[in-house]
Design a protein around this motif. Structure first.
Motif, PDB file in Angstrom:
ATOM      1  N   UNK A 183       0.685  -1.149  -0.098  1.00  0.00           N
ATOM      2  CA  UNK A 183       0.052  -0.049  -0.004  1.00  0.00           C
ATOM      3  C   UNK A 183       0.963   1.180  -0.037  1.00  0.00           C
ATOM      4  N   UNK A 184       0.505   2.066  -0.807  1.00  0.00           N
ATOM      5  CA  UNK A 184       1.226   3.576  -0.808  1.00  0.00           C
ATOM      6  C   UNK A 184       0.158   4.391  -0.272  1.00  0.00           C
ATOM      7  N   UNK A 185       0.673   5.156   0.834  1.00  0.00           N
ATOM      8  CA  UNK A 185      -0.266   6.314   1.403  1.00  0.00           C
ATOM      9  C   UNK A 185       0.366   7.428   1.049  1.00  0.00           C
ATOM     10  N   UNK A 186      -0.422   8.584   0.942  1.00  0.00           N
ATOM     11  CA  UNK A 186       0.066   9.809   0.829  1.00  0.00           C
ATOM     12  C   UNK A 186      -1.214  10.811   1.412  1.00  0.00           C
ATOM     13  N   UNK A 187      -0.886  11.559   2.607  1.00  0.00           N
ATOM     14  CA  UNK A 187      -1.892  12.223   3.225  1.00  0.00           C
ATOM     15  C   UNK A 187      -1.532  13.689   3.326  1.00  0.00           C
ATOM     16  N   UNK A 188      -2.170  14.791   3.459  1.00  0.00           N
ATOM     17  CA  UNK A 188      -1.973  16.070   3.580  1.00  0.00           C
ATOM     18  C   UNK A 188      -2.927  16.659   4.712  1.00  0.00           C
ATOM     19  N   UNK A 189      -2.296  17.446   5.802  1.00  0.00           N
ATOM     20  CA  UNK A 189      -2.997  17.848   6.787  1.00  0.00           C
ATOM     21  C   UNK A 189      -2.795  19.309   6.834  1.00  0.00           C
ATOM     22  N   UNK A 190      -4.213  19.975   6.632  1.00  0.00           N
ATOM     23  CA  UNK A 190      -3.764  21.503   6.678  1.00  0.00           C
ATOM     24  C   UNK A 190      -4.530  21.835   8.240  1.00  0.00           C
ATOM     25  N   UNK A 191      -3.840  22.608   8.915  1.00  0.00           N
ATOM     26  CA  UNK A 191      -4.559  23.489  10.154  1.00  0.00           C
ATOM     27  C   UNK A 191      -4.440  24.826  10.221  1.00  0.00           C
ATOM     28  N   UNK A 192      -5.860  25.369  10.365  1.00  0.00           N
ATOM     29  CA  UNK A 192      -5.918  26.825  10.275  1.00  0.00           C
ATOM     30  C   UNK A 192      -6.380  27.152  11.638  1.00  0.00           C
ATOM     31  N   UNK A 193      -5.767  27.986  12.272  1.00  0.00           N
ATOM     32  CA  UNK A 193      -6.138  28.709  13.661  1.00  0.00           C
ATOM     33  C   UNK A 193      -6.305  29.936  13.747  1.00  0.00           C
ATOM     34  N   UNK A 194      -7.377  30.529  14.551  1.00  0.00           N
ATOM     35  CA  UNK A 194      -7.648  31.946  14.398  1.00  0.00           C
ATOM     36  C   UNK A 194      -7.893  32.137  16.154  1.00  0.00           C
ATOM     37  N   UNK A 195      -6.955  32.717  16.712  1.00  0.00           N
ATOM     38  CA  UNK A 195      -7.273  32.808  18.243  1.00  0.00           C
ATOM     39  C   UNK A 195      -7.157  34.414  18.564  1.00  0.00           C
ATOM     40  N   UNK A 196      -8.182  34.531  19.348  1.00  0.00           N
ATOM     41  CA  UNK A 196      -8.556  35.997  20.173  1.00  0.00           C
ATOM     42  C   UNK A 196      -8.512  35.882  21.476  1.00  0.00           C
ATOM     43  N   UNK A 197      -7.845  36.938  22.223  1.00  0.00           N
ATOM     44  CA  UNK A 197      -7.930  36.929  23.619  1.00  0.00           C
ATOM     45  C   UNK A 197      -8.357  38.214  24.247  1.00  0.00           C
TER      46      UNK A 197
END
Length: 478
Positions: A183-197
């Motif tokens: 098995x050949x596996x390829x994955x892409x993870x995109x993480x977008x974060x918007x933090x306000x305090x």
């Protein structure tokens, strides 16, 4: 529901769940050194809706060629709220903070494969799979005892994964069979974060990270039948863990009363698994007994490691795990109990890793050395009615964190469910979890800072148990 013709077969499945949680957790602590008490109350108000549709279409081109298309689509909507109150030395509980969280998770999978029978001894199965997992979350932390303090974190996480696979089966003889796959596996993870305090001022931070992973996953299985009773198996397989998208968003530790740090650089865990199994068939009871020694070579072990502020999930370059598994299943027809199947397994294991805090060799954290499980299935108690009961237990295990280390001692747990087949395509399940209250004890040795570099603070012991939980699930098949 299944639809069939001479060459085409189609099956559809549907599932819907609606879950409500309205609970209060009381945590009372007594500090013997200072002779003081602390009382905490956590109120949970959770509402979750989940649906899933899946199915497959099979088309038989001829006796030697078969095409198959499989799909899965599901969605979970959750609206979780937590209210925390606290007091000292028996005073009235005062509001401390609120933690509202809303999130939606989605999964869509499409898989197609072609099965080709070259000869009665040689069979191939090849195909591709695509999957998209998404998590959208809005998490707030509203302090009522230290205001103004109001944080809002928006997370948009997406994983796109592709697989190309090929399986080969070679029936060498009537007693020897070989199976292999790549098995050949390829994955892409995109993480977008918007933090306000919001404190005395308003602060805002945004982050956008994208990472891609590629893996080759081979597998080899050789089965040899010594005779009608005994069988031997050799198995090698490389597995790659699928990262939980929730690992990239803060999680709430109800005992420490804080949001825990996440690791944006977390990678999947890779295991090369070797095992040799000896199986004995029990022909009179339609059962078997299997003894399987195993060894795992681990890369990028997911473990507790030091992070920027405290500690959390991270990766350790290498580790190993080894042990022996004993599995058995058998029926009870010989003693007059028809439609009854007993399954049991026992595992002894050990492990080794370089401790990320001390730099010395130690077992992998949160891994029990002994573990057992017994499952009883009773079918057709009445027409369409079946029952399943599971009992399990494991030995204590050790864990560690930034400012403490400890162990957990668990007691035997029990879960059960009753299924009733209303119609051919409709089933109702009544499920009971925590039937023995899932009791366990947590022992901690706490330090003032990093436990390897700071003074001892105190010894803690916490006894826990969970009330039984019951749910009803309606499953339809179209």
């Amino acid at each position: 529901m299944g639809i069939y013709s001479d060459k085409t077969a189609m099956q559809l499945n549907a599932l819907y769940e609606k879950i409500y949680v309205d609970a209060t957790i009381i945590n009372d602590s007594e500090y013997l050194i200072t002779n003081s008490q602390e009382n905490k109350a956590l109120l949970y108000d959770w509402a979750r809706n989940k649906w899933e549709i899946s199915g497959d279409i099979t088309y038989a081109v001829n006796d030697d060629n078969q095409l198959k298309l499989l799909f899965i689509s599901n969605k979970l909507d959750s609206d979780d709220k937590i209210w925390h109150s606290a007091s000292l030395n028996g005073d009235v509980l005062q509001p401390d903070y609120q933690l509202p969280r809303k999130y939606t998770s989605k999964e869509n999978v499409l898989r197609t494969n072609w099965r080709y029978k070259l000869t009665p001894q040689h069979t191939f199965d090849s195909g591709i799979e695509g999957a998209i997992n998404q998590l959208d979350e809005k998490l707030q932390f509203i302090s009522q005892s230290n205001s103004p303090y109001h944080s809002t974190e928006l997370n948009d996480i997406k994983e796109t994964r592709y697989e190309a696979f090929s399986n080969y089966n070679f029936a060498i003889s009537s007693t020897l069979n070989l199976q292999s796959s790549l098995i050949y596996e390829r994955s892409t993870i995109d993480v977008k974060t918007d933090l306000s305090l919001i404190t005395d001022t308003l602060q805002n931070a945004q982050n956008d990270v994208s990472r891609t992973f590629s893996y080759l996953k081979p597998r080899l299985n050789i089965r040899y039948d010594l005779n009608d009773i005994y069988q031997m198996r050799f198995n090698y397989q490389r597995t790659v863990s699928q990262l939980d998208l929730k690992s990239f968003v803060p999680w709430f530790d109800s005992y420490e009363n804080r949001l825990e740090e996440t690791n944006p650089d977390l990678k999947p865990e890779v295991r090369d698994k070797y095992s040799v199994g000896l199986e004995k068939q029990w022909q009179q009871t339609n059962g078997s007994l299997t003894l399987t020694p195993y060894y795992h070579k681990i890369s990028d072990l997911i473990n507790e490691v030091l992070l920027t502020k405290r500690s959390g999930n991270g990766n350790i370059d290498s580790a190993k795990e080894y042990g022996v598994k004993l599995d058995t299943h058998f029926g009870l027809e010989a003693i007059g109990f028809n439609n009854t199947l007993i399954s049991a397994n026992y595992t002894w294991r050990d492990s080794e890793v370089i401790h990320p805090f001390t730099g010395e060799k130690s077992p992998i954290e949160r891994v029990s050395q002994n573990e057992w499980n017994i499952k009883i299935n009773q079918n057709e108690i009445l027409p369409g009615l079946s029952l399943s009961l599971t009992l399990e237990d494991k030995s204590h295990y050790e864990f560690y964190y930034y400012d403490y280390q400890g162990n957990v001692d668990t007691k035997m747990s029990a879960n059960a469910f009753i299924d009733y087949q209303v119609t051919k395509n409709l089933k109702v399940r009544l499920k009971g979890d925590n039937l023995l209250h899932d009791k366990y004890t947590v022992n901690k040795t706490r330090h003032t800072e990093l436990f390897t570099q700071s003074d001892f603070l105190r010894q803690e012991q916490r006894k826990n148990e969970r009330a039984p939980r019951f749910s009803i699930t309606l499953t339809g098949q179209l």
